[in-house]
Design a protein around this motif. Structure first.
Motif, PDB file in Angstrom:
ATOM      1  N   GLU A 261     -17.460 -25.705 -17.427  1.00  0.00           N
ATOM      2  CA  GLU A 261     -18.038 -24.844 -16.322  1.00  0.00           C
ATOM      3  C   GLU A 261     -17.356 -23.413 -16.510  1.00  0.00           C
ATOM      4  N   LYS A 262     -16.323 -23.205 -17.137  1.00  0.00           N
ATOM      5  CA  LYS A 262     -15.915 -21.955 -17.339  1.00  0.00           C
ATOM      6  C   LYS A 262     -16.267 -21.414 -18.728  1.00  0.00           C
ATOM      7  N   LEU A 263     -17.324 -21.725 -19.208  1.00  0.00           N
ATOM      8  CA  LEU A 263     -17.455 -21.371 -20.570  1.00  0.00           C
ATOM      9  C   LEU A 263     -16.730 -21.453 -21.618  1.00  0.00           C
ATOM     10  N   SER A 264     -15.817 -22.703 -21.498  1.00  0.00           N
ATOM     11  CA  SER A 264     -14.892 -22.904 -22.496  1.00  0.00           C
ATOM     12  C   SER A 264     -15.255 -24.151 -23.130  1.00  0.00           C
ATOM     13  N   ALA A 265     -16.159 -24.070 -24.192  1.00  0.00           N
ATOM     14  CA  ALA A 265     -16.667 -25.184 -24.904  1.00  0.00           C
ATOM     15  C   ALA A 265     -15.638 -26.255 -25.535  1.00  0.00           C
ATOM     16  N   ASN A 266     -14.477 -25.550 -25.919  1.00  0.00           N
ATOM     17  CA  ASN A 266     -13.289 -26.110 -26.644  1.00  0.00           C
ATOM     18  C   ASN A 266     -12.100 -26.246 -25.368  1.00  0.00           C
ATOM     19  N   SER A 267     -11.986 -27.423 -24.901  1.00  0.00           N
ATOM     20  CA  SER A 267     -11.219 -27.615 -23.655  1.00  0.00           C
ATOM     21  C   SER A 267     -10.433 -28.702 -23.655  1.00  0.00           C
ATOM     22  N   ASN A 268     -10.110 -29.167 -24.971  1.00  0.00           N
ATOM     23  CA  ASN A 268      -9.260 -30.355 -25.214  1.00  0.00           C
ATOM     24  C   ASN A 268      -7.641 -30.111 -24.960  1.00  0.00           C
ATOM     25  N   THR A 269      -6.936 -31.162 -24.595  1.00  0.00           N
ATOM     26  CA  THR A 269      -5.572 -31.131 -24.363  1.00  0.00           C
ATOM     27  C   THR A 269      -4.811 -32.169 -25.073  1.00  0.00           C
ATOM     28  N   ALA A 270      -3.627 -32.107 -25.582  1.00  0.00           N
ATOM     29  CA  ALA A 270      -3.136 -33.178 -26.377  1.00  0.00           C
ATOM     30  C   ALA A 270      -1.592 -32.940 -26.294  1.00  0.00           C
ATOM     31  N   GLY A 271      -0.903 -34.027 -26.494  1.00  0.00           N
ATOM     32  CA  GLY A 271       0.646 -33.833 -26.425  1.00  0.00           C
ATOM     33  C   GLY A 271       1.126 -33.330 -27.773  1.00  0.00           C
ATOM     34  N   LEU A 272       0.356 -33.964 -28.996  1.00  0.00           N
ATOM     35  CA  LEU A 272       1.042 -33.461 -30.187  1.00  0.00           C
ATOM     36  C   LEU A 272      -0.267 -32.626 -30.835  1.00  0.00           C
ATOM     37  N   ILE A 273      -1.365 -33.119 -31.360  1.00  0.00           N
ATOM     38  CA  ILE A 273      -2.414 -32.513 -32.074  1.00  0.00           C
ATOM     39  C   ILE A 273      -3.600 -32.512 -31.492  1.00  0.00           C
ATOM     40  N   VAL A 274      -4.289 -31.515 -30.846  1.00  0.00           N
ATOM     41  CA  VAL A 274      -5.307 -31.253 -30.224  1.00  0.00           C
ATOM     42  C   VAL A 274      -6.556 -31.513 -31.034  1.00  0.00           C
ATOM     43  N   ASN A 275      -6.788 -30.806 -32.160  1.00  0.00           N
ATOM     44  CA  ASN A 275      -7.918 -30.935 -33.019  1.00  0.00           C
ATOM     45  C   ASN A 275      -7.671 -31.028 -34.364  1.00  0.00           C
ATOM     46  N   SER A 276      -8.425 -31.622 -35.493  1.00  0.00           N
ATOM     47  CA  SER A 276      -8.340 -31.505 -36.598  1.00  0.00           C
ATOM     48  C   SER A 276      -9.505 -31.681 -37.301  1.00  0.00           C
ATOM     49  N   TYR A 277     -10.122 -30.806 -37.485  1.00  0.00           N
ATOM     50  CA  TYR A 277     -11.545 -30.703 -38.148  1.00  0.00           C
ATOM     51  C   TYR A 277     -11.294 -30.975 -39.727  1.00  0.00           C
ATOM     52  N   GLY A 278     -11.737 -31.945 -40.231  1.00  0.00           N
ATOM     53  CA  GLY A 278     -11.475 -31.932 -42.061  1.00  0.00           C
ATOM     54  C   GLY A 278     -12.427 -32.546 -42.404  1.00  0.00           C
ATOM     55  N   SER A 279     -12.614 -32.655 -43.779  1.00  0.00           N
ATOM     56  CA  SER A 279     -13.332 -33.247 -44.736  1.00  0.00           C
ATOM     57  C   SER A 279     -12.476 -34.295 -45.618  1.00  0.00           C
ATOM     58  N   GLY A 280     -11.183 -34.058 -45.432  1.00  0.00           N
ATOM     59  CA  GLY A 280     -10.310 -34.894 -46.398  1.00  0.00           C
ATOM     60  C   GLY A 280      -9.475 -35.730 -45.761  1.00  0.00           C
ATOM     61  N   ASN A 281      -8.247 -35.949 -46.096  1.00  0.00           N
ATOM     62  CA  ASN A 281      -7.236 -36.752 -45.477  1.00  0.00           C
ATOM     63  C   ASN A 281      -6.374 -36.278 -44.511  1.00  0.00           C
ATOM     64  N   LEU A 282      -5.980 -36.946 -43.261  1.00  0.00           N
ATOM     65  CA  LEU A 282      -5.162 -36.469 -42.360  1.00  0.00           C
ATOM     66  C   LEU A 282      -4.373 -37.729 -42.077  1.00  0.00           C
ATOM     67  N   THR A 283      -2.916 -37.282 -42.453  1.00  0.00           N
ATOM     68  CA  THR A 283      -1.615 -38.023 -42.372  1.00  0.00           C
ATOM     69  C   THR A 283      -0.637 -37.596 -41.286  1.00  0.00           C
ATOM     70  N   ILE A 284      -0.404 -38.547 -40.354  1.00  0.00           N
ATOM     71  CA  ILE A 284       0.562 -38.387 -39.532  1.00  0.00           C
ATOM     72  C   ILE A 284       1.712 -39.471 -39.458  1.00  0.00           C
ATOM     73  N   LYS A 285       3.094 -39.142 -39.640  1.00  0.00           N
ATOM     74  CA  LYS A 285       3.868 -39.990 -39.673  1.00  0.00           C
ATOM     75  C   LYS A 285       5.312 -39.614 -39.007  1.00  0.00           C
ATOM     76  N   ASN A 286       5.741 -40.713 -38.251  1.00  0.00           N
ATOM     77  CA  ASN A 286       7.055 -40.685 -37.691  1.00  0.00           C
ATOM     78  C   ASN A 286       6.971 -39.406 -36.735  1.00  0.00           C
ATOM     79  N   CYS A 287       6.043 -39.049 -35.810  1.00  0.00           N
ATOM     80  CA  CYS A 287       6.000 -38.027 -34.775  1.00  0.00           C
ATOM     81  C   CYS A 287       6.348 -38.809 -33.476  1.00  0.00           C
ATOM     82  N   ASP A 288       6.807 -38.118 -32.376  1.00  0.00           N
ATOM     83  CA  ASP A 288       7.097 -38.673 -30.870  1.00  0.00           C
ATOM     84  C   ASP A 288       6.838 -37.553 -30.049  1.00  0.00           C
TER      85      ASP A 288
END
Length: 297
Positions: A261-288
């Motif tokens: 409603e505030k015209l913020s089309a991107n309005s995601n929230t995350a503790g670690l990684i909020v977005n990853s737009y990709g066409s290949g590999n995403l690897t996440i290991k040992n993150c807290d």
């Protein structure tokens, strides 16, 4: 303003210093407007093939401008009068900022301005490597003036790097963000992202974030995405390979007021990684994620 082939800076210290750039860039301008400020290097042109900054420290200082403020490197441009290169290598190693505030100017603020604890805004290159760097006991803020002509100001806020544009590789290793206040008060700006380590990437192929720790981060935004560790992309700008390993976010408060409603089309929230737009590999290991409150609107 540095326009040369190579830039090397070693063992520099800035203590108890106010750096305030009063120049007001034109709204809608990108990295070609010279209104930058930084503790070490404010602006580097696209002629530079290699940037090597090491053993530089800031303490008890304030960096304020309307374009890409940072503690170490403000802006590496994509423009030059003559001889621009596209394969620049940036290495920033063993650099630290303590009790330092990095702010976009509250009274003006420029479009495409980013505030970063170590690096603000870099364009066009091969590799940027940040290693053994820290930003502690300070703040990184963006509070630009609203302007009717430009609703999107891309005012990203990052604890280590605010934004990297059109690089093949980002390498961030063994970096610390500790006891830091981060704010984005730019409304109606879906491209104004906040990240504890890295706020945004644009046209980047490979990202590696390893052995990084975010502790006691108090982050708040009115628009865009918010990630305790990082935000990896704008929609449509895809990474090919992402590796995130041995990273932690702890004892933090992450609060987003961004809504559609505030015209913020991107309005995601995350503790670690909020977005990853990709066409290949995403690897996440040992993150807290520990003892952290994550609140979205």
């Amino acid at each position: 303003y540095i326009q040369s082939k190579n830039l090397e800076i070693d063992t520099c210290t800035v203590i108890n210093t106010e750096i305030f750039n009063e120049d007001n860039p034109s709204y809608g301008s990108s990295s070609s407007s010279y209104s930058n400020a930084s503790g070490i290097v404010a602006y580097v042109s696209a002629t530079v093939e290699k940037i090597n900054i090491k053993n530089c420290n800031l303490d008890s200082s304030n960096i304020t401008s309307a374009k890409d403020p940072s503690a170490i490197l403000g802006c590496k441009s994509n423009t030059a009068y003559d001889g621009a290169v596209n394969d620049c290598i940036i290495e920033i190693v063993d650099c630290n900022a303590t009790n330092t505030n990095v702010w976009n100017k509250e009274d003006v603020g420029g479009t495409y301005s980013a505030a970063g604890g170590i690096v603000g805004n870099v364009y066009t290159g091969d590799t940027i490597r940040i290693e053994n760097c820290s930003f502690k006991s300070g703040s990184v803020k963006s509070n630009p003036k609203e302007n009717q002509s430009y609703s999107a100001k891309d005012c990203n806020v990052g604890g280590i790097i605010a934004i990297v544009n059109c690089f093949d590789n980002i390498i961030i290793n063994n970096c610390i963000v500790d006891d830091v206040q981060m704010d984005n008060t730019s409304e109606n700006d879906s491209c104004a992202n906040v990240g504890g380590v890295l706020a945004a990437v644009n046209g980047v192929k490979n990202v590696s974030i390893t052995n990084c720790n975010v502790n006691k981060l108090n982050a708040h935004t009115l628009s865009g995405d918010l990630g305790g560790l990082c935000n990896l992309g704008y929609l449509g700008y895809q990474t090919e390979k992402v590796n995130i390993e041995n990273c932690n976010v702890s004892n933090s408060e992450l609060y987003s007021e961004a809504t559609y409603e505030k015209l913020s089309a991107n309005s995601n929230t995350a503790g670690l990684i909020v977005n990853s737009y990709g066409s290949g590999n995403l690897t996440i290991k040992n993150c807290d994620l520990n003892n952290t409150n994550v609140t979205g609107a």
